[in-house]
Write an enzyme that holds these catalytic residues in place. Structure first.
Site, PDB file in Angstrom:
ATOM      1  N   GLY A  92       0.813  -1.201   0.000  1.00 52.34           N
ATOM      2  CA  GLY A  92       0.000   0.000   0.000  1.00 52.34           C
ATOM      3  C   GLY A  92       0.847   1.252   0.000  1.00 52.34           C
ATOM      4  O   GLY A  92       0.528   2.236  -0.671  1.00 52.34           O
ATOM      5  N   GLU A 139       1.764   6.030   7.273  1.00 50.66           N
ATOM      6  CA  GLU A 139       3.160   6.266   6.872  1.00 50.66           C
ATOM      7  C   GLU A 139       3.742   7.477   7.592  1.00 50.66           C
ATOM      8  O   GLU A 139       4.932   7.495   7.936  1.00 50.66           O
ATOM      9  CB  GLU A 139       3.249   6.457   5.357  1.00 50.66           C
ATOM     10  CG  GLU A 139       2.690   5.299   4.546  1.00 50.66           C
ATOM     11  CD  GLU A 139       3.194   3.938   4.983  1.00 50.66           C
ATOM     12  OE1 GLU A 139       4.397   3.818   5.306  1.00 50.66           O
ATOM     13  OE2 GLU A 139       2.396   2.983   5.018  1.00 50.66           O
TER      14      GLU A 139
END
Length: 855
Positions: free
Chosen positions: A268, A303
């Site tokens: 992802g 992230e």
């Protein structure tokens, strides 16, 4: 071929022996379409002068190497099979120079090269986790040998070249070519270094953070630029920075923050320091539901959290991968809920991500959150639902137990003490113990150091003396179970919700009791004398990680009235309980189909809608008795068609229900409707028949024999993009002919010509529930081929083939027997055996569910 399968013991010995100071890496990306040239200068010290070690390098050729000014015998010291260059006779301070030729990757590992079919432009990006930095430059490729990095890159003038730090003004080399010199990075691990290059479209902004301005960039391929929505991405980015800097009490640790959407990405996203790469599917070419935007926001926040959890402070070895991933997962959902418009993020977590964690924790390959990772192949397999979803669930419970303020105080102390260093489980727990005053030894052993999930069931008696409405509880307890092979009974903090039907159209919570569940049975005196509700919900508010069972009355209420629950989270928990019971053979597959047909229409949370409609298709494909499928598929199709037609024009619900209807349409009338939508002779108000919808329509029409090769070729000509080629590969593999299956199998298994994205797409089209007889010959071929696949392909590619082509739709004893015979050879690599064992377990579970459905 696989990169070095570094062992934990070898890594620990190398870390004991050396400390790395810095790398200077000079790359030339103009030497041709297949390879690039690299020069590395590594400076490191050795605690035992005269000792030897090795450096990791995956290279076509090493043209020269010197250690402390003395040439090395590359031919004698280069262990090509294990991608290592031996370094004998180390000094106290060392300077190593290596010049090598490396191959561009087509598998999404190392430095990946992609050519855009729209304009023939070249795009590059790196993916190094867990140990693939060595594919781009020689390095000591393990997380605890942190260093500073200075990159310089020779590339075409018209390319953007992005790394962890900003670069100086380009220096001309020759016509059309220039060299970029990047500033030196802070100390960090090899796996979060990065390089992205190509004529990327880019948009910029600035965030004003705790330590001043943070330059922001968003990048995508030029041909995707018309679809990029930078405003929403920047909005989430600003909200995330504000939230994390406030929560962590520490400014963003790097000098800039670029987010790059790159082609043919396997995951992802990846948390490269200041240079985060994303799957470019997050640049939406077609209309998507809000669930897709929720998922993108979650990935952006995940992230970003890694910049602190993982990049600033990094696990010493991959046993503590959870110190990165579980925390980033938890913090992303927490940030979405508190800082963005996605305030119900934990609802989607309860149905989607948590189901992933529970599924993984019931496989024979389950492992503790703090996992044993003896080598890199094991590490790669541990990027799973336990490390992400179970870990996040357990952290959420820990926050509730120690207190949110105490938890975040411990996090801040952890960052303060270990910034730019490496840690283990104990390093984090000691900070939490200091701030919370709690001893976490028992909690850690129960939740982090043991595997398996518990099941919670209500146990009660009714005395009938509570008046005319309903009997009352004469006794009430919560029973806790654990699987025999993982018998740990844990301490759970749970809420119990009692819901009543009100005004015939609402299920409303009448009472909530919060208790600690410990041991095999926990009495709940607070419910004795309470009137039995229409729906009893254990683990209301989703406070713990466990499977939850419904009593008969509650299951009946849920099946007919789940739409009556007003709040999204208890509905999500109801859906999750029904799904778990179906998987475990305690609820008939046909009853789950009926639950979805009756209840999904009013579900407001789009993440839950998306999860449940995927689950119901799996139920029909694998868990339903074969005699029921001819009834169940039309039942679901009719319900989804009705919901599509009744949904608000242009709404997320219309799109979600249509996509599900497309996937199960089977009657002539239904397929005529799909043909009309594809050809434009049929329309739905508010529906844009965009590329993604067109490919979905074509896939179903090809699967059912309504369209063929000419239609696929025509659609690809209309959408000759990277995404279009991937969609076409899926549709071609799904054609209902023996020739199509043979062609797909040969492309994936017998050849390695396909790049990773086309391979994944071909595998996705290979298996379909209506094609079992076409797939039957490939069961034996599967078990005959996987050893060769594992030996010859990279880890990422081999894993996707072994997992993706397992004969999971052949739910029968012959499949179990074939898997058992294959698994008798214990000399096969552990990671390969794990994937086959997981596939076998899926078939065994489906057989049990089908037997229960027949009952």
């Amino acid at each position: 071929m696989h990169a070095t399968n570094l062992t934990r013991l070898d890594a620990a010995e190398r870390s004991r022996l050396i400390t790395v100071d810095a790398y200077e890496v000079d790359l030339d990306l103009t030497t041709g379409p297949d390879t690039f040239e690299g020069r590395v200068l590594a400076r490191f010290s050795c605690r035992e002068p005269g000792a030897s070690t090795f450096i990791d390098v995956v290279a076509d050729t090493i043209s020269s190497a010197s250690l402390n000014g003395q040439p090395l015998d590359v031919a004698g010291l280069h262990d090509v099979a294990h991608n290592r260059l031996r370094l004998p006779g180390l000094a106290a301070e060392n300077e190593l120079e290596i010049v090598a030729t490396h191959h561009y990757s087509r598998t999404g590992e190392g430095l990946h090269r992609f050519v855009d079919p729209v304009d023939d432009e070249v795009y590059l990006y790196t993916q190094f986790e867990s140990s693939d930095a060595q594919r781009m430059f020689a390095c000591f490729d393990q997380p605890d040998l942190k260093a500073m990095y200075g990159f310089s890159v020779t590339a075409p003038d018209h390319w953007q070249v992005i790394s962890n730090e900003a670069h100086e003004e380009a220096e001309p080399v020759r016509d059309g070519v220039s060299r970029r010199q990047f500033a030196r990075t802070p100390r960090m691990s090899t796996y979060i270094t990065a390089l992205v290059a190509g004529p990327y479209h880019h948009v910029h902004d600035v965030h004003r953070g705790a330590a001043g301005e943070i330059p922001l960039g968003i990048y995508c391929r030029t041909s995707l630029a018309p679809y990029l929505d930078p405003d929403e991405i920047f909005e989430i980015t600003h909200q995330g920075f504000d939230f994390f800097e406030r929560q962590f009490g520490r400014a963003y640790p790097f000098s800039k923050y670029d987010q790059l959407f790159v082609p043919e990405f396997n995951a992802g996203a990846m948390e490269n320091a200041g240079c985060v790469t994303f799957l470019e599917d997050y640049v939406f070419r077609s209309k998507v539901t809000d669930a897709s935007r929720d998922a993108r926001a979650n990935t952006i926040l995940h992230e970003m959290a890694h910049m602190w959890f993982g990049d600033l402070v990094t696990m010493r070895w991959w046993d503590d991968l959870w110190l990165n991933e579980s925390f980033a997962e938890f913090m992303a959902y927490d940030a979405a809920t508190q800082a963005t418009r996605f305030t119900d993020a934990w609802t989607g977590f309860a149905t989607g991500r948590k189901a992933w964690g529970l599924r993984q924790d019931q496989l024979p390959s389950t492992h503790p959150i703090s996992a044993d990772a003896p080598d890199i192949e094991t590490v790669k397999a541990n990027f799973d639902g336990i490390t992400y979803a179970k870990g996040a669930s357990v952290l959420r419970q820990l926050v509730a137990w120690v207190g949110p303020d105490e938890f975040m105080a411990g996090v801040r102390a952890y960052f303060q003490r270990h910034a730019w260093g490496n840690t283990e489980l104990s390093d984090f727990l000691v900070e939490l113990e200091r701030t919370s005053g709690r001893d976490l030894t028992a909690w850690s052993k129960e939740w982090l150091e043991t595997a398996g999930c518990n099941t919670l069931r209500p146990s009660f008696s009714l005395d009938g003396a509570a008046g005319a409405e309903a009997p009352a509880y004469g006794s009430f307890s919560v029973v806790q179970e654990a699987p025999a092979d993982h018998p740990t009974l844990r301490s759970h903090r749970i809420a119990i919700g009692l819901y009543d039907q009100v005004d015939d159209d609402r299920l409303v919570r009448r009472q909530r009791v919060e208790i600690d569940v410990t041991g095999p049975e926990t009495e709940v005196p607070g419910l004795v004398g309470a009137r039995q509700p229409d729906l009893l919900l254990l683990n209301d508010d989703d406070l713990t990680f466990a499977k939850v069972r419904l009593d008969d009355r509650s299951l009946q209420t849920l099946t007919h009235s789940i739409a009556s629950i007003e709040d999204s989270l208890p509905r999500a928990l109801g859906w999750a309980s029904a799904w778990d019971m179906t998987r475990d053979g305690e609820m008939r597959a046909r009853d789950f189909v009926e639950l979805v047909a009756v209840g999904i229409g009013i579900e407001s949370d789009m993440v839950t809608v998306g999860t449940v409609v995927r689950q119901v298709r799996l139920v029909l494909d694998q868990f339903a008795d074969s005699a029921y499928r001819p009834v169940g598929v039309p039942r679901l199709a009719a319900a989804m068609r009705a919901l599509t037609m009744g949904a608000a024009p242009g709404s997320d619900h219309q799109l979600a229900f249509l996509r599900t209807f497309i996937n199960v349409a089977s009657t002539d009338d239904e397929l005529d409707f799909l043909s009309g939508l594809l050809d434009g002779t049929m329309t739905l108000e508010g529906l844009a028949v965009d590329p993604d919808v067109r490919w979905a329509l074509l896939l179903r029409l090809v699967l059912t024999g309504r369209r063929g090769d000419d239609a696929i070729a025509a659609e690809l000509e209309h959408d000759n993009t990277a995404n279009g080629r991937q969609q076409a590969a899926t549709v071609k593999a799904a054609r209902p002919t023996a020739e199509a299956k043979a062609e797909a199998w040969a492309a994936v298994v017998d050849s390695d010509d396909l790049p990773n994205a086309l391979q994944h797409a071909t595998i996705a089209g290979f298996h379909h529930a209506d094609q079992r007889e076409l797939l039957r010959p490939y069961r034996d071929r599967y078990f005959a081929s996987m050893d060769r696949v594992w030996a010859e392909r990279t880890n990422e590619i081999a894993s996707s083939i072994v997992q993706g082509l397992f004969p999971v739709l052949l739910v029968e004893q012959d499949t179990l027997d074939a898997a058992d015979e294959y698994l008798t050879d214990t000399s096969r690599p552990a990671a390969l055996r794990r994937l086959v064992l997981e596939g076998r377990d899926g078939v065994a579970r489906a057989m049990r569910a089908q037997a229960f459905d027949r009952s």
